[in-house]
Design a protein around this motif. Structure first.
Motif, mmCIF file in Angstrom:
data_model
loop_
_atom_site.group_PDB
_atom_site.id
_atom_site.type_symbol
_atom_site.label_atom_id
_atom_site.label_comp_id
_atom_site.label_asym_id
_atom_site.label_seq_id
_atom_site.Cartn_x
_atom_site.Cartn_y
_atom_site.Cartn_z
ATOM 1 N N ASP A 79 -5.133 -3.344 -16.663
ATOM 2 C CA ASP A 79 -5.337 -3.002 -18.064
ATOM 3 C C ASP A 79 -5.494 -1.485 -18.143
ATOM 4 O OD1 ASP A 79 -5.929 -2.729 -20.712
ATOM 5 O OD2 ASP A 79 -7.817 -3.832 -20.652
ATOM 6 N N PRO A 80 -4.472 -0.761 -18.580
ATOM 7 C CA PRO A 80 -4.538 0.701 -18.559
ATOM 8 C C PRO A 80 -5.594 1.293 -19.477
ATOM 9 C CG PRO A 80 -2.597 -0.048 -19.755
ATOM 10 C CD PRO A 80 -3.201 -1.255 -19.127
ATOM 11 N N LEU A 81 -6.104 0.513 -20.415
ATOM 12 C CA LEU A 81 -7.075 1.034 -21.376
ATOM 13 C C LEU A 81 -8.517 0.694 -21.004
ATOM 14 C CD1 LEU A 81 -5.191 0.289 -24.716
ATOM 15 C CD2 LEU A 81 -5.169 2.373 -23.329
ATOM 16 N N GLU A 82 -8.719 -0.040 -19.920
ATOM 17 C CA GLU A 82 -10.073 -0.388 -19.524
ATOM 18 C C GLU A 82 -10.773 0.804 -18.876
ATOM 19 O OE1 GLU A 82 -10.133 -3.405 -16.562
ATOM 20 O OE2 GLU A 82 -9.000 -2.229 -15.095
ATOM 21 N N SER A 83 -12.097 0.754 -18.828
ATOM 22 C CA SER A 83 -12.874 1.812 -18.194
ATOM 23 C C SER A 83 -12.638 1.779 -16.688
ATOM 24 C CB SER A 83 -14.361 1.621 -18.494
ATOM 25 O OG SER A 83 -15.130 2.603 -17.841
ATOM 26 N N TYR A 84 -12.352 2.932 -16.103
ATOM 27 C CA TYR A 84 -11.999 3.019 -14.688
ATOM 28 C C TYR A 84 -13.127 3.699 -13.925
ATOM 29 C CZ TYR A 84 -9.350 4.118 -10.456
ATOM 30 O OH TYR A 84 -8.931 4.212 -9.163
ATOM 31 N N GLU A 85 -13.705 2.978 -12.979
ATOM 32 C CA GLU A 85 -14.774 3.508 -12.135
ATOM 33 C C GLU A 85 -14.423 3.234 -10.677
ATOM 34 O OE1 GLU A 85 -18.438 1.811 -13.360
ATOM 35 O OE2 GLU A 85 -18.394 2.719 -15.371
ATOM 36 N N PRO A 86 -13.678 4.127 -10.035
ATOM 37 C CA PRO A 86 -13.244 3.886 -8.647
ATOM 38 C C PRO A 86 -14.391 4.047 -7.665
ATOM 39 C CG PRO A 86 -12.586 6.071 -9.355
ATOM 40 C CD PRO A 86 -13.192 5.411 -10.553
ATOM 41 N N TRP A 87 -14.157 3.575 -6.444
ATOM 42 C CA TRP A 87 -15.123 3.777 -5.375
ATOM 43 C C TRP A 87 -15.222 5.258 -5.049
ATOM 44 C CZ3 TRP A 87 -12.989 -0.643 -1.769
ATOM 45 C CH2 TRP A 87 -13.295 -1.875 -2.355
ATOM 46 N N LEU A 88 -16.296 5.610 -4.368
ATOM 47 C CA LEU A 88 -16.579 7.016 -4.111
ATOM 48 C C LEU A 88 -15.451 7.692 -3.335
ATOM 49 C CD1 LEU A 88 -18.486 9.434 -4.201
ATOM 50 C CD2 LEU A 88 -19.576 8.553 -2.110
ATOM 51 N N LEU A 89 -14.977 7.062 -2.262
ATOM 52 C CA LEU A 89 -13.922 7.683 -1.448
ATOM 53 C C LEU A 89 -12.632 7.828 -2.244
ATOM 54 C CD1 LEU A 89 -14.461 5.974 2.030
ATOM 55 C CD2 LEU A 89 -15.083 8.298 1.345
ATOM 56 N N MET A 90 -12.275 6.794 -2.998
ATOM 57 C CA MET A 90 -11.068 6.867 -3.810
ATOM 58 C C MET A 90 -11.210 7.918 -4.901
ATOM 59 S SD MET A 90 -9.942 2.879 -4.219
ATOM 60 C CE MET A 90 -9.622 1.856 -2.774
ATOM 61 N N ASP A 91 -12.384 7.964 -5.509
ATOM 62 C CA ASP A 91 -12.610 8.961 -6.564
ATOM 63 C C ASP A 91 -12.523 10.368 -5.995
ATOM 64 O OD1 ASP A 91 -13.449 9.775 -9.280
ATOM 65 O OD2 ASP A 91 -15.273 10.419 -8.257
ATOM 66 N N SER A 92 -13.075 10.593 -4.801
ATOM 67 C CA SER A 92 -13.009 11.921 -4.176
ATOM 68 C C SER A 92 -11.567 12.312 -3.891
ATOM 69 C CB SER A 92 -13.832 11.918 -2.886
ATOM 70 O OG SER A 92 -15.178 11.596 -3.132
#
Length: 340
Positions: A79-92
């Motif tokens: 769902d491209p419009l949902e809130s995205y909260e990736p894991w720490l390593l992926m976010d970094s």
């Protein structure tokens, strides 16, 4: 009443007089200078309008591409419009991609540079792994020879095979000698058949999964990474879309084959046919991998794979040829095989 015609005549005369002066000014060249001064402003206004039109066309193209990316995300089950909260390593890793992309302005180059950076910062670990792996390849024939003598003697212990008491005693002597050589060999060289592969399994593969997860997250949430995903690169509309021509999947498979051909040790005498068979198996596996993944994985994934393979092939070849120091071999490790 008598003044009416005089006023009209005077007004007519003044109009004609000023018209003549204007004509003389025009013929005198002042009009050309005024027009010349006016032209740059007209050109500037025309250039500004053209830039505005180009910006509008580019913005429209980005919106169309973003709509296409949203549809790809939906087709992939996201769902491209949902809130995205990736894991720490992926976010970094995603933040590194975005920050570096702002500097380079080129999405493909950004992917390659981040892939190289993750390898270069771990070079000391990689160097030790290369030394251990080269040692393993060099020591493997000796280890196989000792292990074969050990297993042979163990099978003949206790008079097995109809050798009787004398054969059992001889097998026990051979077993003790092979055991002593094997123990001395492993203690002195710290040999292990899979030594040197810890770097690949403990770092390269996990980072590869994190990298794939980061790119997949970007693909499923294009609005959160608008500038990165809408940046056209090489022949790609977006690096998070599959390669439309399949060039990068083919390139990654060719690099895998080249690495296997370049850094595979020569087969032992008598095992050439088995080595050739294994080469054919590896080639077939890599080529089968291409059509299965070409239409489903983001192009950036193959950029990452290709970069890592080329880096691994280059450093392995260079280190093995110019920097590797072979371990010292003891003559007592050489065996003639079991006694008959």
């Amino acid at each position: 009443v008598t003044c009416g015609p005089t006023i009209v005549a005077d007004a007519t005369w003044n109009l004609l007089h000023h018209s003549m002066q204007l004509l003389r000014l025009l013929h005198g060249g002042r009009s050309h200078r005024l027009l010349a001064l006016a032209r740059p402003r007209v050109r500037a206004m025309s250039g500004s309008s053209r830039r505005d039109m180009d910006d509008q066309v580019e913005l429209k193209g980005e919106e169309e591409l973003l709509t296409r990316l949203r549809q790809v995300a939906v087709d992939a089950g996201g769902d491209p419009l949902e809130s995205y909260e990736p894991w720490l390593l992926m976010d970094s890793l995603q933040q590194c991609l975005l920050q570096l992309h702002q500097v380079t302005g080129e999405a493909s180059l950004t992917v390659v540079l981040v892939a190289l950076a993750t390898r270069l910062v771990t070079w000391p670990w990689n160097r030790r792994a290369l030394q251990r792996r080269c040692d393993a390849i060099h020591l493997m024939p000796i280890y196989q020879e000792i292990a074969k003598a050990y297993n042979d003697a163990q099978q003949r212990r206790g008079g097995k095979g109809g050798t009787g008491a004398a054969g059992a005693q001889e097998a026990e002597v051979d077993f003790q000698e092979a055991s002593a050589r094997l123990k001395d060999f492993t203690e002195e060289t710290r040999f292990f058949p899979l030594q040197g592969l810890g770097y690949q399994f403990a770092f390269v593969l996990p980072v590869g999964f994190v990298y794939f997860g980061a790119l997949y997250g970007i693909m499923l949430h294009p609005d959160s990474f608008r500038h990165f995903v809408t940046a056209r690169s090489m022949w790609l509309d977006s690096v998070v879309l599959p390669d439309p021509y399949g060039l990068l999947p083919c390139l990654s498979a060719l690099c895998l084959l080249a690495n296997a051909e370049l850094n595979t040790s020569a087969p032992k005498p008598g095992q050439e046919s088995n080595a050739e068979y294994m080469k054919l198996v590896v080639r077939g596996a890599f080529l089968t991998f291409v059509p299965w993944t070409a239409g489903s994985l983001p192009a950036a994934t193959f950029l990452y794979i290709t970069t890592n393979i080329l880096y691994t092939a280059a450093v392995t070849w260079f280190y093995g040829k110019y920097r590797w120091v072979p371990p010292k071999l003891s003559p007592k490790w050489r065996l003639e095989g079991p006694k008959k």
